[in-house]
Design a protein around this motif. Structure first.
Motif, PDB file in Angstrom:
ATOM      1  N   ASP A 150      43.193  50.913  61.689  1.00 21.31           N
ATOM      2  CA  ASP A 150      42.161  51.699  61.003  1.00 21.31           C
ATOM      3  C   ASP A 150      42.455  51.876  59.509  1.00 21.31           C
ATOM      4  O   ASP A 150      41.803  52.659  58.831  1.00 21.31           O
ATOM      5  N   ALA A 151      43.441  51.117  58.997  1.00 16.78           N
ATOM      6  CA  ALA A 151      43.821  51.299  57.585  1.00 16.78           C
ATOM      7  C   ALA A 151      42.712  50.825  56.652  1.00 16.78           C
ATOM      8  O   ALA A 151      42.011  49.854  56.937  1.00 16.78           O
ATOM      9  N   LYS A 152      42.585  51.559  55.553  1.00 18.34           N
ATOM     10  CA  LYS A 152      41.672  51.110  54.500  1.00 18.34           C
ATOM     11  C   LYS A 152      42.531  50.244  53.572  1.00 18.34           C
ATOM     12  O   LYS A 152      43.528  50.720  53.014  1.00 18.34           O
ATOM     13  N   ILE A 153      42.161  48.981  53.443  1.00 17.44           N
ATOM     14  CA  ILE A 153      43.024  48.055  52.688  1.00 17.44           C
ATOM     15  C   ILE A 153      42.287  47.514  51.460  1.00 17.44           C
ATOM     16  O   ILE A 153      41.134  47.083  51.547  1.00 17.44           O
ATOM     17  N   ILE A 154      43.005  47.536  50.337  1.00 13.20           N
ATOM     18  CA  ILE A 154      42.494  46.890  49.123  1.00 13.20           C
ATOM     19  C   ILE A 154      43.288  45.604  48.975  1.00 13.20           C
ATOM     20  O   ILE A 154      44.528  45.620  49.010  1.00 13.20           O
ATOM     21  N   PHE A 155      42.599  44.474  48.841  1.00 11.56           N
ATOM     22  CA  PHE A 155      43.290  43.193  48.693  1.00 11.56           C
ATOM     23  C   PHE A 155      42.893  42.511  47.392  1.00 11.56           C
ATOM     24  O   PHE A 155      41.712  42.383  47.069  1.00 11.56           O
ATOM     25  N   GLY A 156      43.892  42.021  46.664  1.00 15.89           N
ATOM     26  CA  GLY A 156      43.582  41.285  45.441  1.00 15.89           C
ATOM     27  C   GLY A 156      44.688  40.306  45.112  1.00 15.89           C
ATOM     28  O   GLY A 156      45.743  40.344  45.723  1.00 15.89           O
ATOM     29  N   PRO A 157      44.506  39.421  44.138  1.00 18.63           N
ATOM     30  CA  PRO A 157      43.248  39.262  43.425  1.00 18.63           C
ATOM     31  C   PRO A 157      42.376  38.119  43.962  1.00 18.63           C
ATOM     32  O   PRO A 157      41.251  37.988  43.511  1.00 18.63           O
ATOM     33  N   ASP A 158      42.849  37.310  44.900  1.00 21.33           N
ATOM     34  CA  ASP A 158      42.068  36.120  45.266  1.00 21.33           C
ATOM     35  C   ASP A 158      40.991  36.439  46.304  1.00 21.33           C
ATOM     36  O   ASP A 158      41.287  36.727  47.460  1.00 21.33           O
ATOM     37  N   HIS A 159      39.735  36.359  45.876  1.00 20.07           N
ATOM     38  CA  HIS A 159      38.611  36.705  46.742  1.00 20.07           C
ATOM     39  C   HIS A 159      38.500  35.729  47.910  1.00 20.07           C
ATOM     40  O   HIS A 159      38.235  36.119  49.056  1.00 20.07           O
ATOM     41  N   ASN A 160      38.725  34.437  47.636  1.00 20.49           N
ATOM     42  CA  ASN A 160      38.614  33.435  48.712  1.00 20.49           C
ATOM     43  C   ASN A 160      39.670  33.680  49.786  1.00 20.49           C
ATOM     44  O   ASN A 160      39.369  33.664  50.983  1.00 20.49           O
ATOM     45  N   LEU A 161      40.910  33.923  49.360  1.00 16.45           N
ATOM     46  CA  LEU A 161      41.980  34.182  50.331  1.00 16.45           C
ATOM     47  C   LEU A 161      41.691  35.466  51.106  1.00 16.45           C
ATOM     48  O   LEU A 161      41.866  35.518  52.330  1.00 16.45           O
ATOM     49  N   GLY A 162      41.209  36.491  50.391  1.00 12.14           N
ATOM     50  CA  GLY A 162      40.897  37.766  51.048  1.00 12.14           C
ATOM     51  C   GLY A 162      39.810  37.592  52.110  1.00 12.14           C
ATOM     52  O   GLY A 162      39.928  38.111  53.225  1.00 12.14           O
ATOM     53  N   SER A 163      38.761  36.827  51.782  1.00 12.19           N
ATOM     54  CA  SER A 163      37.672  36.595  52.755  1.00 12.19           C
ATOM     55  C   SER A 163      38.218  35.846  53.960  1.00 12.19           C
ATOM     56  O   SER A 163      37.841  36.133  55.107  1.00 12.19           O
TER      57      SER A 163
END
Ligand code: 13P
Ligand code: SF4
Length: 320
Positions: A150-163
C-alpha cells in the motif's frame, strides 16, 4: 590513431594502472577499445557492486559522471578518477534535485502517508540524497516488489522504466517525466521493418525504451540481462534496442551469432541520428591515459550529500 598506435597506448595504460595499483571499470556502452583495457566491464549495478570489492588505491570509472559519483560515494577512501568530467547523462540531467524536492513536497501534502522515493541510479548524488532507495535496471522490479503493497511511491527520473515497472508489478508509482535521449528515440517503424525482414528473430530491449518498443520485444532487461540472454539463447540472430556499445561484448561472447541494432528516429535538425550515447563515447584511450598519469580529473562528492546518498545506495545493495 592507427591500430599499432592504439595497441601501444593500451599497453601503456595497463602498465601505468599496474604501477599505480589502479583498477579500470567500463560500462558496456563505452567504445570497444575502452572495454578492451578494462579490468571490469558491467552494467550500472555490477560496476557499483564490484567497486566495493576491489583492493586498489585508484578506481578509474569509464562511464558517465553519475557512475563516478556512485563509485566515490561507495568508496570514499579511494581516489576515483573519471576520464572526462563533462561526460554527463541526459536522463540524470532531466531531474534536478531542487525540482524533485518540490515534487516530493507537492505529493506529500494533504496526505498523512509519506511517499517512498525510489530513484534510478542514473541520477546525481544530490538526487540520491533525497531518495529512500536507489534501483538499477537490473534490480528495479525486485526492489519495488519488496516495498509495502500500500506504499505511495515516487519513481524517477525515467518515465519509460517507471511505466514498465508499474506494468510488471501492478503498482501505481507516481512517475517523474524524464527520459534518456538515446533509448527514447528508437524507431518503431524501423523495428517493425526489421522484424518483417527477419522473421523469427528475437528482439531484446532495455526498459528505458518507449512502451511501443517494449511491446514488440521478446526480452526486456538491463544491459547485463540482455547480454546473458544472448549467451544462453539457442537463437542465432537478435534485434537489439539499446545503446549499440553492448554489441561489442555480445559479439565477443557469441562470435557465431548476429546482432542487428535498431536505428533511432531521424529527427530533422538533430545532427546525430545514431544509437550511440555521445557521453559514453567521451571516454577515449588518450583521456584514460592522461587521467591515470595526472591522477585527474578526480571525483569529489560533498560529505553531507554523500552521507545521505550512501544509505539509499546501500539499501539497494541489501535488497538486490
Ligand atoms: P544499465 O547499465 O543498468 O543497463 O543501464 C543502462 C544505462 O543507461 C546506463 O547509463
Ligand atoms: Fe544517460 Fe542514456 Fe547515455 Fe545511459 S545511454 S548514460 S541513460 S544518456
Amino acid at each position: 590513431m592507427n591500430l599499432a598506435e592504439q595497441d601501444k597506448l593500451k599497453q601503456s595504460i595497463c602498465e601505468l594502472a599496474k604501477k599505480k595499483n589502479a583498477v579500470i571499470f567500463a560500462h558496456y556502452y563505452t567504445r570497444p577499445e575502452i572495454q578492451e583495457i578494462a579490468d571490469f566491464i558491467g552494467d550500472s549495478l555490477a560496476l557499483a557492486q564490484q567497486a566495493t570489492r576491489v583492493d586498489a588505491d585508484i578506481l578509474v570509472m569509464c562511464g558517465v559522471h553519475f557512475m563516478g559519483e556512485t563509485m566515490k560515494i561507495l568508496c570514499p577512501d579511494k581516489k576515483v578518477l573519471i576520464p572526462d568530467m563533462n561526460a554527463g547523462c541526459s536522463l540524470a540531467d532531466s531531474c534536478k534535485a531542487e525540482d524533485l524536492k518540490q515534487f516530493i513536497i507537492d505529493n506529500s501534502q494533504f496526505t498523512d502517508q509519506k511517499p517512498i522515493v525510489v530513484s534510478y541510479v542514473n541520477t546525481s548524488a544530490d538526487v540520491k540524497a533525497l531518495t529512500d532507495v536507489v534501483v538499477t535496471s537490473s534490480n528495479a522490479v525486485k526492489i519495488v516488489e519488496q516495498l509495502p503493497a500500500d506504499a505511495k511511491i515516487i519513481f524517477g527520473p525515467d518515465h519509460n522504466l517507471g511505466s514498465y515497472i508499474n506494468s510488471v508489478t501492478g503498482r501505481n508509482m507516481l512517475l517523474w517525466d524524464g527520459a534518456c535521449h538515446v533509448h527514447s528515440r528508437f524507431s518503431l517503424e524501423a523495428l517493425l521493418q526489421l522484424k518483417a525482414e527477419n522473421p523469427g528473430v528475437e528482439v531484446l530491449a532495455h526498459p528505458e525504451c518507449k512502451a511501443v518498443i517494449l511491446a514488440q520485444s521478446d526480452v526486456i532487461g538491463s544491459t547485463k540481462a540482455l547480454l546473458e540472454h544472448t549467451i544462453k539463447s539457442s537463437a542465432k540472430r537478435f534485434i537489439i534496442a539499446t545503446e549499440s556499445g553492448i554489441l561489442h561484448e555480445m559479439q565477443k561472447a557469441c562470435p557465431d551469432k548476429e546482432f542487428i541494432p535498431v536505428p533511432p528516429e531521424v529527427t530533422e535538425g538533430v545532427g546525430c541520428s545514431c544509437n550511440e550515447c555521445e557521453y559514453m563515447r567521451m571516454n577515449t584511450l588518450e583521456k584514460v591515459y592522461d587521467c591515470l598519469l595526472n591522477e585527474s580529473p578526480e571525483m569529489h562528492v560533498n560529505e553531507e550529500t554523500a552521507r545521505k546518498a550512501v544509505s539509499s545506495i546501500n539499501r539497494m545493495l541489501e535488497m538486490s
